[in-house]
Design an enzyme around this catalytic site. Structure first.
Site, PDB file in Angstrom:
ATOM      1  N   LYS A 189      58.282  22.738  88.656  1.00  0.00           N
ATOM      2  CA  LYS A 189      59.366  21.880  88.164  1.00  0.00           C
ATOM      3  C   LYS A 189      59.355  20.545  88.908  1.00  0.00           C
ATOM      4  CE  LYS A 189      64.322  21.729  87.447  1.00  0.00           C
ATOM      5  NZ  LYS A 189      65.602  22.423  87.498  1.00  0.00           N
ATOM      6  N   GLU A 195      52.993  25.192  98.198  1.00  0.00           N
ATOM      7  CA  GLU A 195      52.077  26.281  97.826  1.00  0.00           C
ATOM      8  C   GLU A 195      51.307  25.909  96.571  1.00  0.00           C
ATOM      9  OE1 GLU A 195      55.257  26.587  98.567  1.00  0.00           O
ATOM     10  OE2 GLU A 195      55.627  28.371  99.809  1.00  0.00           O
ATOM     11  N   GLY A 242      64.385  26.875  87.720  1.00  0.00           N
ATOM     12  CA  GLY A 242      63.089  27.551  87.825  1.00  0.00           C
ATOM     13  C   GLY A 242      63.134  29.015  87.421  1.00  0.00           C
ATOM     14  N   ARG A 243      64.104  29.757  87.946  1.00  0.00           N
ATOM     15  CA  ARG A 243      64.139  31.208  87.692  1.00  0.00           C
ATOM     16  C   ARG A 243      64.646  31.534  86.284  1.00  0.00           C
ATOM     17  NH1 ARG A 243      67.433  29.415  91.555  1.00  0.00           N
ATOM     18  NH2 ARG A 243      69.688  29.658  91.410  1.00  0.00           N
ATOM     19  N   GLU A 328      68.353  34.801  94.317  1.00  0.00           N
ATOM     20  CA  GLU A 328      68.388  33.346  94.491  1.00  0.00           C
ATOM     21  C   GLU A 328      69.621  32.779  93.777  1.00  0.00           C
ATOM     22  OE1 GLU A 328      65.266  30.307  93.108  1.00  0.00           O
ATOM     23  OE2 GLU A 328      64.569  30.758  95.111  1.00  0.00           O
ATOM     24  N   HIS A 359      58.504  59.710  94.442  1.00  0.00           N
ATOM     25  CA  HIS A 359      57.745  60.346  95.520  1.00  0.00           C
ATOM     26  C   HIS A 359      57.729  59.485  96.764  1.00  0.00           C
ATOM     27  CE1 HIS A 359      56.357  63.480  92.763  1.00  0.00           C
ATOM     28  NE2 HIS A 359      56.397  62.510  91.861  1.00  0.00           N
ATOM     29  N   LYS A 481      61.853  25.418 104.670  1.00  0.00           N
ATOM     30  CA  LYS A 481      60.791  24.501 104.219  1.00  0.00           C
ATOM     31  C   LYS A 481      60.695  23.308 105.173  1.00  0.00           C
ATOM     32  CE  LYS A 481      61.314  25.135  99.195  1.00  0.00           C
ATOM     33  NZ  LYS A 481      61.667  24.482  97.939  1.00  0.00           N
TER      34      LYS A 481
HETATM   35  O1  F6P Z   1      61.873  27.303  96.934  1.00  0.00           O
HETATM   36  C1  F6P Z   1      62.537  27.906  95.872  1.00  0.00           C
HETATM   37  C2  F6P Z   1      62.149  27.284  94.566  1.00  0.00           C
HETATM   38  O2  F6P Z   1      62.700  26.017  94.461  1.00  0.00           O
HETATM   39  C3  F6P Z   1      62.550  28.162  93.389  1.00  0.00           C
HETATM   40  O3  F6P Z   1      63.865  27.990  93.045  1.00  0.00           O
HETATM   41  C4  F6P Z   1      61.574  27.733  92.360  1.00  0.00           C
HETATM   42  O4  F6P Z   1      61.494  28.645  91.301  1.00  0.00           O
HETATM   43  C5  F6P Z   1      60.319  27.642  93.174  1.00  0.00           C
HETATM   44  O5  F6P Z   1      60.746  27.160  94.433  1.00  0.00           O
HETATM   45  C6  F6P Z   1      59.236  26.778  92.631  1.00  0.00           C
HETATM   46  O6  F6P Z   1      59.641  25.459  92.490  1.00  0.00           O
HETATM   47  P1  F6P Z   1      58.803  24.441  91.633  1.00  0.00           P
HETATM   48  O7  F6P Z   1      58.783  24.919  90.235  1.00  0.00           O
HETATM   49  O8  F6P Z   1      59.497  23.123  91.768  1.00  0.00           O
HETATM   50  O9  F6P Z   1      57.412  24.382  92.203  1.00  0.00           O
END
Ligand code: F6P
Length: 508
Positions: A189, A195, A242-243, A328, A359, A481
Site C-alpha cells: 500500500k 521487507e 491493508g488487512r 491488528e 493431537h 519499525k
Molecule cells: O506494519 C503493519 C502494516 O502496515 C500492515 O498494516 C500492512 O498490512 C503491512 O504492514 C504491509 O504494509 P504495506 O502494504 O504498506 O507494505
C-alpha cells in the site's frame, strides 16, 4: 450513569449469572434453531455459546447504546470511521457495497486490474509459468489464503507468496521458479515497507530487470520511481486498509491464479455478506452474533484468547489471516477518543487445522484452566477425490470435539472408568461447559470464501463498536519499525536498554 455505562453494567450482571450450556439447552428446545443463522450461503450455529436470552438482550442494548446502527451506516456511507488517520474505510466498496462514488472508483480500479490480467493471459509479459507475489501483512496474508484455499494446487500458474525479509523465503521460491517465465507482483500500500522493498530488489536482481514486474499500491508514483512501468502499476484507495484489501487490486495474484470469473465470484460472495450484515436484525445477524460472543468472552468472562480451527486443509491459512484481521484491528488500549480502555480489548486469536490440532493442543482446551471459546469451520463437500472415509472422519471429529467440550465427563463417570482410583478419576474428569461455535460451508468456492472473509471483517468491526475501538488504524506497529531503523543505522543509543545493546553488538 450514561446509557452506555448502564448497558455495560447490565451485560456484566447477566454474564455473572449466566447458566451452564447444558442448562441453556435444557431450558429451550428451540435453542439451536434460535441461535443458528443462514447468511450468504453459509450456516452459523452459536447455540453452544453462553448467549443466554438475558446476555443476548443485554448485549443488544449495549450495541444500541454504542450507536451501532449509525456506526454501520457510517462505514458503508464512506464517512470517516478511522479518526486517528482521518479516513473512511471503503473495503466493502471494492465488492460493490457502499457509497456511489466509492463503488464507482473501485469499479474503475477493478477494470484496470482486469485489463492487466488479460494482458498477462495474452502474453504481454511473455510465457508466464510462475507468479512471485511479494508483500507482507495485509499485502500477503489475504492473497495467500485465496490462492491456497481455491487453486487446489492445480492453479493456472505456479504461485508463490513471499513476505518475510529472511532471504530463505525468497531463495526457496527462486529455486522453484524459472526467472525468464516469472511474473513478479509487488504489493505494498505504501510502497515503503522494508521487507517488501528488500525482497523486490533481490527479485529484480535475480530476474535482471523490472520488465516483468507488476506493482499494486496506493502510492503509484513511488512504484514508478522504483522502476515499474506505469502501465503495470495498479492502484487502490488509501481508504482500503491493508488487512481489508484482498478485494482490491491486491487480489490480482488470486485473479491470475484462479481466473477472473472466480475473482468476481469472490467479490459477489463478499457483497452477499455485506447485504446480510446491513439488513438482518441484530439477533439474526451472523457477524453481530459472533461479535457479541467475542465481546462476552473477552471483556466479561475473562477469556484472553479465542481459537479458530479449520476442519479443512484448504483453509489452513485462515487462522494466520484472522490473526492480522482481528489483532491488528482490535488489539488497542485506547478508545476512539484516545481514552484508556477500562475493559480488556479483543482476545488474542490463534488456531490451526483439524484434526492435527486435536493431537497437539486440544488437551488444554478440554482440561486446562483457561477459558477458550472455539470456532469450528467445516466444509460439507471434500476438496479431494480420495475415499469418503477421510471427509466423514474429519467432519465427525469436528462435531464431536464441540460436543465433548460442552458435555464434559463428570467425576462419577470418570470414577466408574477408573476402577475406583480417585486420582485417576480426577485426571479423567472433563469439566465441560466449554463454548464453541460452528460455521459450515456446503462447498468451498470463491463465493463462499468471499462471504466467509466478509463475515470476519464485519464481525471485527462490530466487536470494535462494542469495545469502543477504532479497528482501522495500527499505530502499534510503528515504534518497533523506528527502533529497527535506528539499530540498523548504528544509532542504538539511550532508547536501547543494556540487554538490547549487547544483543546488537553480538549480532550486527
Ligand atoms: O506494519 C503493519 C502494516 O502496515 C500492515 O498494516 C500492512 O498490512 C503491512 O504492514 C504491509 O504494509 P504495506 O502494504 O504498506 O507494505
Amino acid at each position: 450513569m450514561s446509557r452506555h455505562s448502564a448497558a455495560w453494567a447490565a451485560v456484566a450482571e447477566a454474564a455473572r449469572g449466566v447458566p451452564t450450556l447444558a442448562a441453556l439447552f435444557g431450558a429451550d428446545a428451540g435453542r439451536t434453531a434460535r441461535l443458528s443463522v443462514e447468511a450468504a450461503g453459509l450456516h452459523f450455529d452459536f447455540s453452544k455459546t453462553h448467549l443466554s436470552p438475558e446476555v443476548e438482550a443485554a448485549l443488544a442494548e449495549l450495541l444500541a447504546a454504542s450507536d451501532f446502527e449509525s456506526a454501520r451506516a457510517a462505514l458503508f456511507s464512506g464517512a470517516v470511521v478511522n479518526p486517528s488517520e482521518a479516513r473512511a474505510a471503503t473495503h466493502a466498496a471494492e465488492r460493490g457495497s457502499g457509497s456511489g462514488p466509492a463503488v464507482a472508483a473501485a469499479a474503475e480500479a477493478r477494470a484496470a486490474t482486469r485489463r492487466l490480467v488479460a494482458r498477462v493471459e495474452t502474453g504481454a509479459f511473455g510465457e508466464i509459468r510462475h507468479i512471485l507475489h511479494i508483500g507482507i501483512g495485509g499485502s500477503a496474508l489475504g492473497p495467500a489464503l485465496l490462492v491456497d484455499a481455491l487453486d487446489g494446487g492445480r492453479g493456472r500458474y505456479d504461485t508463490h507468496v513471499i513476505s518475510n525479509i529472511d532471504g530463505i523465503a525468497l531463495e526457496r521460491a527462486m529455486r522453484a521458479c524459472d526467472p525468464a517465465r516469472t511474473l513478479v507482483v509487488v504489493v505494498s500500500k505504501t510502497f515503503t515497507t522494508v521487507e517488501t522493498m528488500t525482497n523486490a530488489e533481490s527479485a529484480r536482481d535475480w530476474i535482471g530487470g523490472a520488465e516483468r514486474f507488476v506493482a499494486v499500491t496506493a502510492a503509484p508514483e513511488r512504484a514508478a520511481d522504483w522502476g515499474i512501468a506505469p502501465e503495470n502499476v495498479l492502484g487502490f484507495a488509501e481508504s482500503v486498509g491493508g488487512r481489508y484489501s484482498l478485494w482490491s487490486a491486491v487480489g490480482v495474484t488470486a485473479a491470475l491464479a484462479l481466473g477472473w470469473t472466480a475473482f468476481e465470484a469472490l467479490l459477489a460472495g463478499g457483497h452477499a455478506m455485506d447485504a446480510h450484515f446491513e439488513s438482518a436484525p441484530v439477533t439474526e445477524n451472523a457477524p453481530v452474533l459472533a461479535a457479541m460472543t467475542d465481546v462476552l468472552y473477552a471483556a466479561f468472562l475473562g477469556a484472553e484468547t479465542r481459537a479458530v480451527f479449520a476442519y479443512d486443509e484448504r483453509l489452513r491459512l485462515l487462522p494466520p489471516f484472522l490473526q492480522q484481521l482481528e489483532m491488528e484491528s482490535n488489539g488497542k488500549r485506547v478508545d476512539r477518543d484516545g481514552k484508556l480502555l477500562t475493559h480488556p480489548s479483543a482476545a488474542i486469536t490463534w488456531g490451526g487445522t483439524g484434526t492435527d490440532a486435536q493431537h497437539a493442543v486440544f488437551q488444554l482446551l478440554h482440561q486446562g484452566t483457561h477459558l477458550v471459546p472455539i470456532e469450528f469451520v467445516m466444509v460439507k463437500t471434500p476438496g479431494h477425490g480420495l475415499g469418503a472415509a477421510h471427509h466423514r472422519q474429519l467432519l465427525a471429529n469436528a462435531v464431536a470435539q464441540g460436543a465433548a467440550l460442552m458435555r464434559g465427563r463428570s467425576e462419577a463417570e470418570a470414577l466408574a472408568l477408573s476402577g475406583g482410583d480417585a486420582a485417576l478419576a480426577a485426571a479423567k474428569t472433563f469439566p465441560g461447559n466449554r463454548p464453541s461455535s460452528a460455521i459450515v460451508l456446503d462447498t468451498l468456492d470463491p463465493h463462499t470464501l468471499g462471504a466467509l472473509i466478509a463475515f470476519y471483517e464485519h464481525r471485527t468491526f462490530t466487536a470494535a463498536v462494542l469495545l469502543g475501538i477504532n479497528p482501522f488504524d495500527q499505530w502499534g506497529v510503528e515504534l518497533g519499525k523506528e527502533m529497527a531503523r535506528a539499530a540498523l543505522d548504528g544509532d542504538a543509543g539511550a532508547d536501547f536498554d543494556a540487554s538490547s545493546r549487547a544483543l546488537l553488538a553480538r549480532l550486527l
